[in-house]
Design a protein around this motif. Structure first.
Motif: not given
Lengths: 239, 296
Positions: A218-229
């Protein structure tokens, strides 16, 4: 504990809702499933709880197992400890608060012991004799969680538990979810509210147009640019 | 005044019998999602079994046999016909029950012919007196038995696990299933109860002042349908009130038919439907029904 492998789901033999979706929830873990409306989140839950037929859908490929065994029907899920908290709470409005709990215990083949639920949510104890339709949205969500708890869950599947609720109610629900998890109950959190889901979960899946487009810690996905956007909004800060 | 009281008492007892039948109809509509037009035939079938067996096995056993056959026939209809059709439109299910009704009624018609079959109540045609008011003992016993059965049913519906499960299934089948409620059991149980209640009603309907069992009894029993509808098809309270209203209205209309002769003779027979239409004009969902346009 729960393993979904290469599952395809289609409705009325034509509309493909899920294509080759794989996902797993380890015992005691918290897994988030994030995706927009129509991404296939509800179809996945229906596939797991064997509730597709009612919606004229079916699993056309792949397999779902719980503790290594396939699940037969919704009742089988419940009695083996795989409990769903449905989207929109689905409280029985004409049953009292306590009857809602009683029904859930009965459905799971257990005797009703509501003390734990009333300790977690004292407002439900106060309103135990009132019909469900008099509860506020937040109280309904508490009752929906309470129903799941009296069924003796080992894995809770929560469909949009934060939808339409005031922030302080969401905070209360999150606290309770952490407590439930601390008791060893695994959680599968299906949410459009990605910030919330990713802050609770250890592992997460992103569902897009019926496929898992992304997965990881989950931490990694939180920092993923696509997910953030796409899911956290440009200014959202996940904490 | 005495005439009035006697008519009222007769009406209440007929109403209690209708209420038993209407309760079954409401139960099936709520928990099994079927409007059962075969109810009159199930009732007739059970009462017929009692009428044909009481001489051999005695009245109490014959009643038990009749109730058993009625419940069994209901389960057969459910398992063989209603269950495979459970995804079909409600109208299709209702029409299927009309078919079942015709089949059962035709066969019983053939077996009974023009005869009137006596059901063999031990109390026969004796009259009971309450002060100056005389009513057939059969009607008084019917009132007591129906009252007791209805109270028992309502208490169970309110307090037991299956009662809670039935009410939940009536409200939201999908969620009930997701909570582990075995819907097929709830449905089967509803059919059993509805069939059994109908047969009890049938056994009383075929007693004094009615001379005995004839195919007409099945038709009379269908007056419980307007009773159920005017009460609101999804309300158990509605079934009771509807039954009593229809029973009393019918009894009064029949008793005062000389004064009502401008309406023509035999007005009592159509009163249930007149009352139903009058109620629906004012309250389209019935007296206690939920305002709901359609079930999804």
């Amino acid at each position: 504990m729960l393993i979904v492998r290469d599952v395809d789901v289609s409705y009325q033999g034509a509309v493909a809702a899920l294509r080759g979706v794989s996902l797993s929830v380890p015992a005691g873990g918290i897994v988030a499933l994030v995706g927009n409306n129509g991404a296939g989140k509800s179809s996945l839950l229906r596939a797991v709880s064997r509730n597709l037929r009612r919606h004229r859908g079916e699993i056309t490929g792949g397999a779902v197992t719980f503790d290594g065994e396939p699940l037969r029907d919704p009742g089988d899920c419940v009695r083996r400890g795989l409990i769903q908290v449905p989207e929109g709470r689905r409280i029985f409005g004409r049953l009292t608060v306590e009857e809602n709990l009683r029904l859930a215990a009965h459905g799971a083949g257990k005797k009703l012991v509501p003390d734990r639920v009333y300790d977690l949510f004292p407002v439900l104890a106060e309103r135990r004799r009132q019909p469900g339709l008099l509860l506020s949205g937040g109280e309904q969500q508490m009752l929906a969680l309470g129903r799941a708890l009296v069924a003796g869950p080992r894995l809770l599947m929560l469909d949009e538990p934060s939808l339409g609720l005031a922030p302080q109610v969401v905070a209360r629900i999150v606290t309770v979810l952490r407590e439930i998890n601390a008791d060893g109950v695994a959680l599968l959190l299906v949410e459009q509210n990605a910030a919330l889901a990713l802050s609770l979960a250890q592992h997460a899946y992103v569902l897009e147009l019926g496929r898992v487009s992304l997965e990881g810690p989950a931490e990694k996905l939180r920092d993923d640019p696509d997910v953030r956007r796409l899911y956290l909004g440009a200014t959202a800060v996940a904490t | 005044m005495i005439t009035f009281l006697s008519l009222l008492l007769t009406g209440l007892s007929t109403g209690a019998i209708y209420a038993l039948v209407a309760l079954g109809i409401v139960l099936l509509f709520k928990a099994a999602e079927v409007v059962n037009f075969a109810h009159g035939s199930l009732l007739l079938l059970g009462a017929y079994v009692t009428a044909r067996t009481w001489e051999a096995v005695g009245f109490p056993t014959a009643v038990a046999l009749g109730v058993l056959v009625g419940a069994l026939a209901a389960v057969i209809v459910e398992r063989l016909l209603a269950n495979p059709m459970r995804d079909a439109a409600p109208v299709a299910l209702a029409i299927m029950t009309i078919g079942v009704d015709i089949v059962i009624a035709t066969e019983l018609n053939r077996r009974m012919g023009p005869d009137i079959v006596v059901v063999g109540h031990p109390w026969g045609g004796t009259a009971a007196r309450l002060g100056d008011v005389a009513v057939p003992a059969n009607r008084l016993i019917a009132l007591l038995v129906a009252g007791a059965l209805i109270v028992a049913f309502l208490v169970a519906f309110k307090l037991t696990d299956w009662g809670v499960a039935m009410r939940a299934a009536a409200e939201d089948r999908e969620t009930a299933a997701l909570l582990g409620v075995r819907l097929s059991r709830v449905t089967t149980l509803s059919w059993i109860l509805a069939g059994a209640l109908a047969v009890v009603a049938g056994i009383f309907l075929a007693g004094s002042p009615t001379p005995g069992l004839s195919p007409a009894v099945g038709v009379i029993a269908l007056r419980a349908l307007p009773a159920a509808i005017l009460g609101g098809l999804d309300s158990t309270t509605g079934a009771l009130v509807g039954g009593l209203v229809v029973g009393v209205a019918e009894s009064l209309a029949a008793g005062y038919q000389d004064q009502l002769s401008f309406l023509g003779r035999g007005f009592g027979d159509v009163v249930p439907y007149v009352v139903m239409i009058a109620v629906l004009l004012v309250r389209p969902a019935g007296l206690f029904g939920t305002r709901e346009v359609g079930r999804v």
